[in-house]
Design a protein around this motif. Structure first.
Motif, PDB file in Angstrom:
ATOM      1  N   ASN A 219       0.823  -1.214   0.000  1.00 50.55           N
ATOM      2  CA  ASN A 219       0.000   0.000   0.000  1.00 50.55           C
ATOM      3  C   ASN A 219       0.857   1.264   0.000  1.00 50.55           C
ATOM      4  O   ASN A 219       0.436   2.296  -0.518  1.00 50.55           O
ATOM      5  CB  ASN A 219      -0.957   0.003   1.195  1.00 50.55           C
ATOM      6  CG  ASN A 219      -2.102  -0.968   0.994  1.00 50.55           C
ATOM      7  OD1 ASN A 219      -2.485  -1.259  -0.134  1.00 50.55           O
ATOM      8  ND2 ASN A 219      -2.637  -1.471   2.082  1.00 50.55           N
ATOM      9  N   LEU A 220       2.041   1.204   0.588  1.00 50.84           N
ATOM     10  CA  LEU A 220       2.919   2.383   0.598  1.00 50.84           C
ATOM     11  C   LEU A 220       3.406   2.742  -0.798  1.00 50.84           C
ATOM     12  O   LEU A 220       3.667   3.903  -1.082  1.00 50.84           O
ATOM     13  CB  LEU A 220       4.121   2.133   1.506  1.00 50.84           C
ATOM     14  CG  LEU A 220       3.848   2.077   3.002  1.00 50.84           C
ATOM     15  CD1 LEU A 220       5.119   1.688   3.759  1.00 50.84           C
ATOM     16  CD2 LEU A 220       3.325   3.406   3.501  1.00 50.84           C
ATOM     17  N   THR A 221       3.534   1.753  -1.675  1.00 49.43           N
ATOM     18  CA  THR A 221       4.084   1.995  -3.010  1.00 49.43           C
ATOM     19  C   THR A 221       3.015   2.193  -4.075  1.00 49.43           C
ATOM     20  O   THR A 221       3.345   2.465  -5.218  1.00 49.43           O
ATOM     21  CB  THR A 221       4.981   0.819  -3.429  1.00 49.43           C
ATOM     22  OG1 THR A 221       4.196  -0.371  -3.474  1.00 49.43           O
ATOM     23  CG2 THR A 221       6.136   0.648  -2.458  1.00 49.43           C
ATOM     24  N   ARG A 222       1.751   2.070  -3.722  1.00 49.13           N
ATOM     25  CA  ARG A 222       0.678   2.195  -4.713  1.00 49.13           C
ATOM     26  C   ARG A 222       0.399   3.655  -5.013  1.00 49.13           C
ATOM     27  O   ARG A 222       0.461   4.507  -4.138  1.00 49.13           O
ATOM     28  CB  ARG A 222      -0.590   1.526  -4.206  1.00 49.13           C
ATOM     29  CG  ARG A 222      -0.419   0.007  -4.050  1.00 49.13           C
ATOM     30  CD  ARG A 222      -1.635  -0.628  -3.441  1.00 49.13           C
ATOM     31  NE  ARG A 222      -2.714  -0.810  -4.378  1.00 49.13           N
ATOM     32  CZ  ARG A 222      -2.763  -1.769  -5.289  1.00 49.13           C
ATOM     33  NH1 ARG A 222      -1.784  -2.620  -5.375  1.00 49.13           N
ATOM     34  NH2 ARG A 222      -3.781  -1.877  -6.090  1.00 49.13           N
TER      35      ARG A 222
ATOM     36  N   THR B   4      -6.577  -7.308   2.567  1.00 49.63           N
ATOM     37  CA  THR B   4      -6.043  -8.599   3.003  1.00 49.63           C
ATOM     38  C   THR B   4      -5.526  -9.332   1.772  1.00 49.63           C
ATOM     39  O   THR B   4      -5.898  -9.020   0.649  1.00 49.63           O
ATOM     40  CB  THR B   4      -7.116  -9.487   3.676  1.00 49.63           C
ATOM     41  OG1 THR B   4      -8.162  -9.728   2.729  1.00 49.63           O
ATOM     42  CG2 THR B   4      -7.674  -8.831   4.918  1.00 49.63           C
ATOM     43  N   THR B   5      -4.697 -10.296   2.018  1.00 53.17           N
ATOM     44  CA  THR B   5      -4.211 -11.123   0.921  1.00 53.17           C
ATOM     45  C   THR B   5      -4.858 -12.495   1.026  1.00 53.17           C
ATOM     46  O   THR B   5      -5.213 -12.940   2.111  1.00 53.17           O
ATOM     47  CB  THR B   5      -2.680 -11.273   0.970  1.00 53.17           C
ATOM     48  OG1 THR B   5      -2.316 -11.842   2.220  1.00 53.17           O
ATOM     49  CG2 THR B   5      -1.999  -9.937   0.793  1.00 53.17           C
ATOM     50  N   GLY B   6      -5.007 -13.125  -0.101  1.00 56.00           N
ATOM     51  CA  GLY B   6      -5.618 -14.446  -0.129  1.00 56.00           C
ATOM     52  C   GLY B   6      -4.594 -15.532   0.123  1.00 56.00           C
ATOM     53  O   GLY B   6      -3.414 -15.268   0.362  1.00 56.00           O
ATOM     54  N   PRO B   7      -5.036 -16.760   0.071  1.00 54.07           N
ATOM     55  CA  PRO B   7      -4.111 -17.876   0.274  1.00 54.07           C
ATOM     56  C   PRO B   7      -3.119 -17.957  -0.889  1.00 54.07           C
ATOM     57  O   PRO B   7      -3.420 -17.577  -2.000  1.00 54.07           O
ATOM     58  CB  PRO B   7      -5.023 -19.097   0.322  1.00 54.07           C
ATOM     59  CG  PRO B   7      -6.246 -18.679  -0.407  1.00 54.07           C
ATOM     60  CD  PRO B   7      -6.393 -17.199  -0.190  1.00 54.07           C
ATOM     61  N   THR B   8      -1.941 -18.440  -0.596  1.00 56.27           N
ATOM     62  CA  THR B   8      -0.919 -18.556  -1.620  1.00 56.27           C
ATOM     63  C   THR B   8      -1.187 -19.761  -2.517  1.00 56.27           C
ATOM     64  O   THR B   8      -1.774 -20.752  -2.076  1.00 56.27           O
ATOM     65  CB  THR B   8       0.485 -18.670  -0.990  1.00 56.27           C
ATOM     66  OG1 THR B   8       1.443 -18.734  -2.044  1.00 56.27           O
ATOM     67  CG2 THR B   8       0.613 -19.906  -0.124  1.00 56.27           C
ATOM     68  N   VAL B   9      -0.777 -19.640  -3.754  1.00 50.68           N
ATOM     69  CA  VAL B   9      -0.902 -20.760  -4.677  1.00 50.68           C
ATOM     70  C   VAL B   9       0.412 -21.524  -4.786  1.00 50.68           C
ATOM     71  O   VAL B   9       0.489 -22.520  -5.477  1.00 50.68           O
ATOM     72  CB  VAL B   9      -1.351 -20.295  -6.082  1.00 50.68           C
ATOM     73  CG1 VAL B   9      -2.733 -19.731  -6.032  1.00 50.68           C
ATOM     74  CG2 VAL B   9      -0.377 -19.302  -6.670  1.00 50.68           C
TER      75      VAL B   9
END
Length: 169
Positions: free
Chosen positions: A6-9, A18-23
């Motif tokens: 978010n700091l770089t957006r 939030t982030t989802g589960p990793t693939v």
């Protein structure tokens, strides 16, 4: 991680809540960790080569340790790229070179051979891990022999062909 992202957006972009589960599989995550470890070790070998050589009793071998550091950094970058399997294989080959140099440091004339033996034990352990992860990643990325990929169920349109037909009507 969402906080850093978010700091770089840019200001107009929506924030990541939030982030989802990793693939990524367990082997892929472990390969990523080995890649970062390799870069860290390579930087250490690059910038502290003389001190490492002295600690292992390999006096005069600082340039060799620096070369090994560059190799480690390169292997780490390859392991973090899309060619993880190639990076892991280069780590295994590099481990073999490290083992050969450390075995030569175990001679009776080296009063730091205890340090060299400890380093050798660590490198052998990492080599076993590298081999296992390389095999797992290669197995995950390979497809069964003789079976071509099947793309018949794909249209190339995000919503499917029916969504495009409905939109065109």
């Amino acid at each position: 991680m969402p906080i850093l992202s978010n700091l770089t957006r840019p200001k107009g972009d929506p924030k990541i809540l939030t982030t989802g589960p990793t693939v990524q599989s367990g082997a892929e995550r472990l390969a990523k960790g080995l890649g970062w470890f390799s870069i860290g070790l390579g930087l250490t070998e690059l910038f502290a080569a003389r001190r490492l050589a002295r600690g292992l009793g390999l006096y005069g071998h600082a340039p060799l340790i620096r070369a090994f550091g560059l190799r480690e950094i390169w292997s780490g970058m390859m392991t973090l790229s899309v060619d993880k399997d190639k990076g892991l294989q280069s780590r295994v080959v590099g481990d073999g070179l490290d083992i050969a140099v450390l075995v030569s440091a175990l001679g009776h004339g080296n009063y730091r051979r205890g340090n060299a033996a400890a380093a050798l034990a660590m490198v052998v352990g990492i080599t076993v891990l590298d081999v296992l992860v390389a095999k797992a990643v290669t197995a995950e990325r390979s497809r069964p022999t003789g079976k071509p990929r099947d793309y018949r169920d794909r249209t190339g349109f995000p919503g499917g062909i029916e969504a495009v037909r409905a939109l065109s009507r």
